[in-house]
Scaffold this motif. Structure first.
Motif, short mmCIF file in Angstrom:
data_model
loop_
_atom_site.label_atom_id
_atom_site.label_comp_id
_atom_site.label_asym_id
_atom_site.label_seq_id
_atom_site.Cartn_x
_atom_site.Cartn_y
_atom_site.Cartn_z
N SER A 175 13.01 -12.86 -36.86
CA SER A 175 14.10 -13.50 -36.13
C SER A 175 15.40 -13.20 -36.86
O SER A 175 15.51 -13.44 -38.07
N ILE A 176 16.38 -12.64 -36.14
CA ILE A 176 17.62 -12.18 -36.76
C ILE A 176 18.80 -12.91 -36.12
O ILE A 176 19.02 -12.82 -34.91
N SER A 177 19.57 -13.62 -36.93
CA SER A 177 20.80 -14.25 -36.45
C SER A 177 21.92 -13.21 -36.45
O SER A 177 22.14 -12.54 -37.46
N VAL A 178 22.62 -13.09 -35.31
CA VAL A 178 23.67 -12.09 -35.18
C VAL A 178 24.97 -12.79 -34.81
O VAL A 178 25.16 -13.23 -33.66
N THR A 179 25.85 -12.91 -35.76
CA THR A 179 27.14 -13.57 -35.52
C THR A 179 27.96 -12.75 -34.52
O THR A 179 28.13 -11.54 -34.68
N GLY A 180 28.46 -13.43 -33.49
CA GLY A 180 29.30 -12.77 -32.49
C GLY A 180 28.54 -12.24 -31.29
O GLY A 180 29.13 -11.80 -30.31
N MET A 181 27.20 -12.27 -31.34
CA MET A 181 26.40 -11.77 -30.22
C MET A 181 26.35 -12.82 -29.10
O MET A 181 26.28 -14.02 -29.36
N VAL A 182 26.39 -12.34 -27.86
CA VAL A 182 26.16 -13.19 -26.70
C VAL A 182 24.82 -12.77 -26.11
O VAL A 182 24.64 -11.62 -25.70
N SER A 183 23.86 -13.69 -26.09
CA SER A 183 22.47 -13.32 -25.82
C SER A 183 22.26 -12.69 -24.45
O SER A 183 21.40 -11.83 -24.27
N PHE A 184 23.03 -13.10 -23.44
CA PHE A 184 22.80 -12.58 -22.09
C PHE A 184 23.64 -11.35 -21.77
O PHE A 184 23.72 -10.92 -20.62
N TYR A 185 24.29 -10.76 -22.81
CA TYR A 185 25.05 -9.53 -22.58
C TYR A 185 24.17 -8.28 -22.67
O TYR A 185 24.63 -7.18 -22.37
N GLY A 186 22.93 -8.42 -23.12
CA GLY A 186 22.03 -7.27 -23.13
C GLY A 186 21.67 -6.80 -24.52
O GLY A 186 22.30 -7.16 -25.52
N ILE A 187 20.62 -5.97 -24.60
CA ILE A 187 20.16 -5.38 -25.85
C ILE A 187 19.54 -4.03 -25.56
O ILE A 187 18.90 -3.84 -24.51
N THR A 188 19.73 -3.08 -26.46
CA THR A 188 19.13 -1.76 -26.33
C THR A 188 18.94 -1.18 -27.74
O THR A 188 19.33 -1.82 -28.73
#
Length: 731
Positions: free
Chosen positions: A421-434
């Motif tokens: 599990s990685i906390s990512v400061t500034g990430m918006v979870s529903f903006y996507g991942i690739t």
């Protein structure tokens, strides 16, 4: 064919392979051991060495470290396969094109041929001036007398000139090699060994690799290959008649193609073996584990890439998808209530992975709905991407009001365990991942975040100025749409890692998701188009322009044809010494010289221009030769540039232009087995192409500019790729 000429070839080849190459390797080892390096890999990975070699391969690049020692060389002696043999690009996005993006491969000393080892010696090791001269000349002798010698023979005259120099420069590097030279000098002809050395010294491994790499990019060009082979048959017949080689008929099948080509069985340029025997020899050598100079294995059959073979041409907005299979989601979830699916991905094995945020789980099943399984997530999963065949990563929102940082969670589909599990400061979870270059790409407010999944660190932030949606990575590009673009998602955006630039394209309709076809269409087409543009300029503008310049020059001089021009005393004398070096001719001895030509004239080029007159002269002299009946269109840019520079009247600006245009052809096309040119390379190359063409003829600039926007024509691109790789000469 004179057996003694063959024996002399064997002697010289043996010296190069058995004495000179190991000697160069030993010199490198002595140098890096003295410098405190424990291995070749450690040595070439050191700051000064990798920096030096980087600039022998890359032009117009300014590194983030040691900038005062960055160089911008006019010629790039380290070709693609040599660089790739020594170095690999580090995973992850680099800041810019710099030597720090690369690390040394675990290459061994015995993997360095004379060409690569001499480059390292001359540029990265401590040599005295006499040693440097010896290394340069020994490498040059290999190129002049062996690498382009398709006859497998060296005449008595050539040998008498060459042998004393070989001995002198080898003993200059190591006086203890005298006994080895004496032993080899009296070596009898061993045809089996001669065939093996002939194959090795002609670099056939690299040539076959380039042929195969080219064929793998061809998806529907059988007509081109068939036409090329027909031209080759005609050229080979003529060449063999000129070299008094007896040609016999034999039939072989071209493997992997729906056509059978009638070919000739011949004595292999003076080595008594048929084409089939030569093929058997190559297979035997490969079976023993030999590879090309690039160090990459040669694979037979040539073409076995079905995805490329069946790649089609698509236009923006074209309807290319057809109904294949339907999955009834209502039956899949086995209930009547509405289920919200926020994202779905298909794994390489065909399994589907659904994000069900309100169910707080991810669902796995086959495409027919069977073998259903679930992995429960403590928070709502928003988007999913495949990490490998069995691991996925999902984005989830912050858990509580006190925890405002969204996270990436990784799961094993087989064990159903959460791996990380990685906390990512500034990430918006529903903006996507690739995934790009083994790094996560996620969205933030107006930016892309590049996350190292091993350390959990955000290693790069890319400003986009928009609210991201539909993230997808392919090749060196990150694609996305803007949720609030005001254009109903009709604008496709992408960031190119090569040139660090954002691009946009307006679509004809709204997009709801982005993916790439398995044939690689999304990632390669623009790079292939740039290759076609540059290749078209070289073949359609530069080559005819240099041919025209030659014609204008010889007509001004009163010669009625190219044959008469190259048969004139001055021209044949000049070209003779470019090919034969130091020799005293019967006529015009005051102008006999060993010219420092900007490019050599190889055996096959000399034989294209001239034929030998039997019995006219006993000396190695230009009067022994007469010009062939040659047309201007028979001169490619390499040969026409040698003639133009060496035998025609031109200004300094014109000379520089021809030299640079030929260099660009060699750097970007001749050794480019991918058939692609990146945006970064193109941005550097294109202005210079226009500049140097304008120096030769300003009226041709409009022709160059008209080619710049040429769309990708894969048929023409494959044809030009074949031509520019000099496959005619190689086959």
């Amino acid at each position: 064919m004179d057996r003694e000429d063959q024996r002399r070839y064997l002697v010289v080849g043996s010296v190069i392979l058995e004495v000179v190459t190991p000697l160069f390797q030993q010199k490198i080892e002595n140098d890096f051991t003295t410098g405190g390096f424990g291995s070749l890999q450690t040595f070439i990975n050191s700051q000064s060495v990798i920096h030096t070699l980087f600039h022998l391969r890359h032009r117009n690049s300014w590194c983030c470290k040691d900038k005062p020692n960055c160089h911008n060389l006019s010629a790039l002696p380290l070709v693609y396969c040599q660089w790739n043999k020594l170095f690999s690009e580090k995973p992850g996005p680099g800041i810019h094109n710099c030597h720090c993006k690369f690390s040394a491969n675990p290459v061994q000393l015995n993997e360095l041929d004379i060409t690569l080892s001499s480059l390292i010696l001359l540029n990265c090791c401590n040599l005295s001036q006499p040693e440097e001269e010896a290394v340069q000349l020994l490498r040059q002798y290999k190129n002049d007398y062996l690498s382009h010698n398709t006859t497998g023979c060296i005449t008595q005259t050539e040998y008498n000139t060459l042998w004393p120099d070989l001995v002198t420069y080898i003993l200059r590097l190591d006086p203890t090699k005298q006994d080895d030279l004496v032993r080899i000098e009296h070596r009898p002809l061993d045809e089996s060994l001669c065939k093996k050395y002939f194959t090795c010294l002609l670099d056939l491994y690299q040539q076959f690799e380039e042929i195969m790499s080219t064929m793998q990019t061809v998806h529907s060009s059988i007509q081109v290959v068939s036409s090329s082979i027909g031209e080759l048959n005609s050229s080979v017949k003529t060449a063999f008649q000129e070299m008094d080689t007896t040609v016999h008929r034999t039939d072989i099948a071209v493997q992997g193609m729906d056509t059978t080509v009638q070919e000739m069985g011949k004595s292999f340029q003076g080595i008594k073996t048929s084409v089939q025997q030569t093929n058997d020899l190559l297979k035997e050598l490969l079976h023993k584990g030999l590879t090309c100079e690039c160090g990459r294995q040669i694979i037979i059959p040539i073409c076995n890439d079905e995805r490329r073979k069946h790649r089609k041409q698509y236009q923006l907005g074209q309807n290319i998808f057809y109904f294949h299979q339907q999955l009834n989601l209502q039956l899949l979830f086995n209930n009547d209530k509405e289920i919200w699916i926020s994202d779905v991905k298909m794994m390489d094995d065909g399994r589907l992975v659904f994000c069900l945020p309100f169910e707080r789980r991810i669902l796995i099943c086959k495409t027919d709905g069977s073998q259903r399984d679930s992995i429960y997530v403590h928070r709502r999963s928003c988007n999913v991407t495949a990490v490998n065949n069995s691991v996925v990563a999902v984005t989830v929102p912050s858990l509580t009001e006190g925890d405002l940082i969204d996270r990436i969670e990784m799961f094993d589909l087989n064990t159903k365990h959460k791996l990380k599990s990685i906390s990512v400061t500034g990430m918006v979870s529903f903006y996507g991942i690739t995934i790009l270059n083994n790094k996560f790409v996620v969205g933030g407010v107006g930016k892309l975040l590049i996350v190292d999944h091993e350390t959990g660190e955000t290693i790069q932030t890319i400003e986009t100025g928009c609210r991201l949606n539909n993230l997808h990575a392919s090749g060196d590009k990150i694609f996305f749409t803007d949720v609030f673009s005001g254009n109903l998602n009709k604008t496709l955006n992408w960031y190119n890692y090569i040139d660090k630039t954002l691009y946009t394209k307006t679509l004809s309709s709204s997009s709801t998701s982005i993916t790439s076809l398995q044939d690689g269409s999304l990632m390669e087409r623009e790079d292939k188009r740039r290759y076609l543009v540059v290749g078209s300029v070289i073949l359609e503008v530069v080559t005819p322009l240099v041919q025209q310049k030659i014609e204008t020059d010889y007509k001004t001089g009163g010669f009625g044809s190219l044959q008469k021009f190259i048969n004139s005393q001055d021209v044949i004398h000049t070209l003779f010494h470019i090919r034969h070096g130091i020799a005293l001719c019967c006529n015009d001895q005051k102008n006999c010289r060993n010219p420092a030509a900007f490019a050599p004239l190889y055996t096959y080029q000399w034989n294209k221009l001239y034929s030998r007159n039997q019995g006219l002269c006993n000396k190695n002299c230009h009067c022994k030769y007469t010009a062939n009946s040659l047309q201007l269109t028979d001169l490619d840019i390499s040969l026409s540039s040698v003639i133009f520079i060496s035998c025609c009247t031109l200004s300094q600006n014109e000379k520089e232009a021809v030299q640079m245009l030929r260099e660009y052809k060699n750097k970007y096309l001749s050794h480019n087995t991918t058939g692609c040119i990146s945006q970064t390379e193109y941005n550097t190359l294109w202005p210079n192409l226009v500049l140097y063409v304008s120096r030769l003829d300003s009226d041709k600039v409009k022709d160059v500019l008209s080619i710049e926007n040429r769309p990708l024509d894969e048929y023409l691109s494959n044809k030009y790729h074949t031509c520019l790789l000099d496959l005619h000469e190689q086959v």
